[in-house]
Design an enzyme around this catalytic site. Structure first.
Site, mmCIF file in Angstrom:
data_model
loop_
_atom_site.group_PDB
_atom_site.id
_atom_site.type_symbol
_atom_site.label_atom_id
_atom_site.label_comp_id
_atom_site.label_asym_id
_atom_site.label_seq_id
_atom_site.Cartn_x
_atom_site.Cartn_y
_atom_site.Cartn_z
ATOM 1 N N LYS A 54 -149.435 -104.743 57.275
ATOM 2 C CA LYS A 54 -149.703 -105.673 56.278
ATOM 3 C C LYS A 54 -149.631 -107.110 57.291
ATOM 4 O O LYS A 54 -150.661 -107.733 56.709
ATOM 5 C CB LYS A 54 -148.362 -105.887 55.288
ATOM 6 C CG LYS A 54 -148.689 -104.735 54.381
ATOM 7 C CD LYS A 54 -147.483 -104.741 53.307
ATOM 8 C CE LYS A 54 -147.426 -103.464 52.574
ATOM 9 N NZ LYS A 54 -146.446 -103.147 51.582
ATOM 10 N N GLN A 98 -140.513 -104.177 50.550
ATOM 11 C CA GLN A 98 -141.083 -102.951 50.967
ATOM 12 C C GLN A 98 -140.353 -101.944 50.106
ATOM 13 O O GLN A 98 -139.068 -101.787 50.377
ATOM 14 C CB GLN A 98 -141.060 -102.711 52.458
ATOM 15 C CG GLN A 98 -141.785 -101.438 52.704
ATOM 16 C CD GLN A 98 -143.281 -101.601 52.476
ATOM 17 O OE1 GLN A 98 -143.986 -102.446 52.434
ATOM 18 N NE2 GLN A 98 -143.894 -100.358 52.087
ATOM 19 N N ASP A 121 -147.199 -107.840 44.644
ATOM 20 C CA ASP A 121 -147.236 -106.513 44.442
ATOM 21 C C ASP A 121 -147.414 -106.098 43.021
ATOM 22 O O ASP A 121 -147.687 -104.936 42.506
ATOM 23 C CB ASP A 121 -146.083 -105.885 44.887
ATOM 24 C CG ASP A 121 -145.965 -105.060 46.225
ATOM 25 O OD1 ASP A 121 -147.138 -104.715 46.683
ATOM 26 O OD2 ASP A 121 -145.186 -104.616 46.677
HETATM 27 N N1 LIG Z 1 -143.651 -102.846 47.921
HETATM 28 C C1 LIG Z 1 -144.328 -101.926 47.810
HETATM 29 N N2 LIG Z 1 -143.993 -100.711 48.712
HETATM 30 C C2 LIG Z 1 -144.643 -99.487 48.776
HETATM 31 C C3 LIG Z 1 -145.943 -99.604 48.299
HETATM 32 C C4 LIG Z 1 -146.449 -100.744 47.841
HETATM 33 O O1 LIG Z 1 -147.638 -101.072 47.334
HETATM 34 N N3 LIG Z 1 -145.712 -101.964 47.500
HETATM 35 N N4 LIG Z 1 -147.010 -98.522 48.539
HETATM 36 C C5 LIG Z 1 -146.312 -97.583 49.675
HETATM 37 C C6 LIG Z 1 -146.431 -97.760 51.086
HETATM 38 N N5 LIG Z 1 -147.511 -98.596 51.456
HETATM 39 C C7 LIG Z 1 -147.611 -100.040 51.078
HETATM 40 O O2 LIG Z 1 -146.639 -100.573 51.036
HETATM 41 C C8 LIG Z 1 -148.826 -97.962 52.085
HETATM 42 C C9 LIG Z 1 -148.969 -96.620 52.336
HETATM 43 C C10 LIG Z 1 -149.831 -96.142 52.860
HETATM 44 C C11 LIG Z 1 -150.733 -97.025 53.630
HETATM 45 C C12 LIG Z 1 -151.955 -96.432 54.649
HETATM 46 O O3 LIG Z 1 -152.779 -97.296 54.946
HETATM 47 N N6 LIG Z 1 -151.959 -95.246 54.936
HETATM 48 C C13 LIG Z 1 -152.769 -94.498 55.816
HETATM 49 C C14 LIG Z 1 -152.051 -93.432 56.297
HETATM 50 C C15 LIG Z 1 -150.817 -93.787 56.786
HETATM 51 C C16 LIG Z 1 -150.932 -94.217 58.319
HETATM 52 O O4 LIG Z 1 -151.738 -94.013 58.944
HETATM 53 O O5 LIG Z 1 -149.681 -94.264 58.648
HETATM 54 C C17 LIG Z 1 -154.003 -94.132 55.366
HETATM 55 O O6 LIG Z 1 -154.106 -93.733 53.912
HETATM 56 O O7 LIG Z 1 -155.113 -94.223 55.616
HETATM 57 C C18 LIG Z 1 -150.925 -98.584 53.314
HETATM 58 C C19 LIG Z 1 -149.691 -98.984 52.752
HETATM 59 C C20 LIG Z 1 -145.045 -97.266 49.242
HETATM 60 N N7 LIG Z 1 -144.272 -98.382 49.400
#
Ligand SMILES: Nc1nc2c(c(=O)[nH]1)N[C@@H](CN(C=O)c1ccc(C(=O)N[C@@H](CCC(=O)O)C(=O)O)cc1)CN2
Length: 286
Positions: A54, A98, A121
């Site tokens: 982020k 988070q 969020d």
């Molecule tokens: N406060 C929050 N907590 C969590 C959220 C949220 O939206 N707000 N969502 C998830 C975690 N998350 C962001 O926080 C998140 C998860 C996955 C990805 C991502 O880019 N994933 C990659 C693969 C993972 C990697 O490469 O390590 C992908 O899909 O290409 C971004 C953000 C739970 N907590």
């Protein structure tokens, strides 16, 4: 048939370029860059990586970063003091806590303590309530990212039957609210661990959103041929990250948002969009 890819990585990159222009305009008119705050409690490697991502995104588009970190054994009071501090900090346009938080903490109480105007969020109860009422509010990032990804690939939502698997607060519950708004007009079935006959519900669907966190849960035999399939599940295993959609599903799906590279990057891009929109609202209010 092999599914066409809903490329979240490329789409998120395009969105970041659009947002960078809006940030430059804000800086020119207000003299200040928007600021994103993050509150990370504990040292879960996944959460740490997401928070790091982020802030890298922020740097790319010109948003300032405010990082707050607390130990895994932090008390409710320590977390709430950090929330109070970000609520009061004029450099912080919006922030996120988070999730998930360590067990000893009451996540709902933490979310409620946030200033809803700084909730980047869209997970504050007031903002979730506004979503129910159909009143403008910051939207939860993953659901918003899914809608935006489908929109940019011209996947029609009106009248579509959507099957969502998973009832978590960040994806499953709010996506149903988003997709059933008049502007989207989809019909949503929300499945979860108590659902009987999951395969039947999935096979009825034109669009499948898998957010259960259950590796390979959705197999090709469960899908309607040509269905649009979005993999939101992420499980960390010794073999690496595994999504909820079995790899064979690509043989049957019409469109696939894979994990990695589909919905995840869109989640990150939508967080930036929420912060930029909050900064624009603040600039227009003065
Ligand atoms: N406060 C929050 N907590 C969590 C959220 C949220 O939206 N707000 N969502 C998830 C975690 N998350 C962001 O926080 C998140 C998860 C996955 C990805 C991502 O880019 N994933 C990659 C693969 C993972 C990697 O490469 O390590 C992908 O899909 O290409 C971004 C953000 C739970 N907590």
């Amino acid at each position: 048939m092999t599914a066409q890819i809903l490329d979240g990585k490329a789409t998120a990159s395009a969105i970041r370029s659009e947002l960078a222009e809006r940030v430059a305009k804000l800086v020119a008119t207000t003299g200040r860059a928007p600021g994103l705050g993050t509150v990370l409690v504990g040292d879960d490697p996944g959460s740490r990586a997401y928070v790091g991502g982020k802030h890298r995104d922020c740097a790319q588009v010109g948003i300032a970063s405010l990082r707050r970190e607390l130990p895994a054994d932090a008390s409710q009071q320590q977390v709430e003091e950090t929330i109070d501090e970000l609520n009061a900090d004029p450099a912080c346009t919006g922030y996120i806590v988070q999730l998930p938080l360590p067990r000893q903490l009451d996540a709902n109480a933490v979310l409620e303590r946030m200033d809803p105007a700084k909730d980047a969020d869209g997970l504050h109860p007031v903002n979730l309530g506004r979503l129910v009422l159909g009143v403008e509010a910051p939207l939860p990032c993953t659901p918003r990212g899914i809608v935006e990804l489908l929109r940019r690939y011209d996947v029609p939502l009106a009248g579509a039957r959507v099957c969502v698997i998973g009832r978590g607060i960040t994806v499953g519950r709010p996506i149903g609210l988003l997709l059933t708004r008049r502007s989207e007009n989809a019909t949503v079935t929300l499945c979860h661990t108590g659902t009987k006959g999951l395969a039947w519900h999935v096979r009825e669907a034109d669009i499948v959103v898998a957010a259960a966190g259950s590796p390979g849960l959705i197999t090709k035999d469960m899908l309607r041929p040509g269905a649009v399939v979005l993999d939101v599940g992420i499980t960390r295993t010794d073999q690496g990250l595994v999504g909820d959609i079995h790899p064979d599903a690509a043989q049957v799906a019409g469109w696939l948002a894979p994990m990695p590279g589909g919905v995840g990057p869109m989640t990150r891009a939508m967080l930036l969009a929420n912060v930029v929109e909050a900064a624009e609202r603040n600039a227009n209010a003065v």
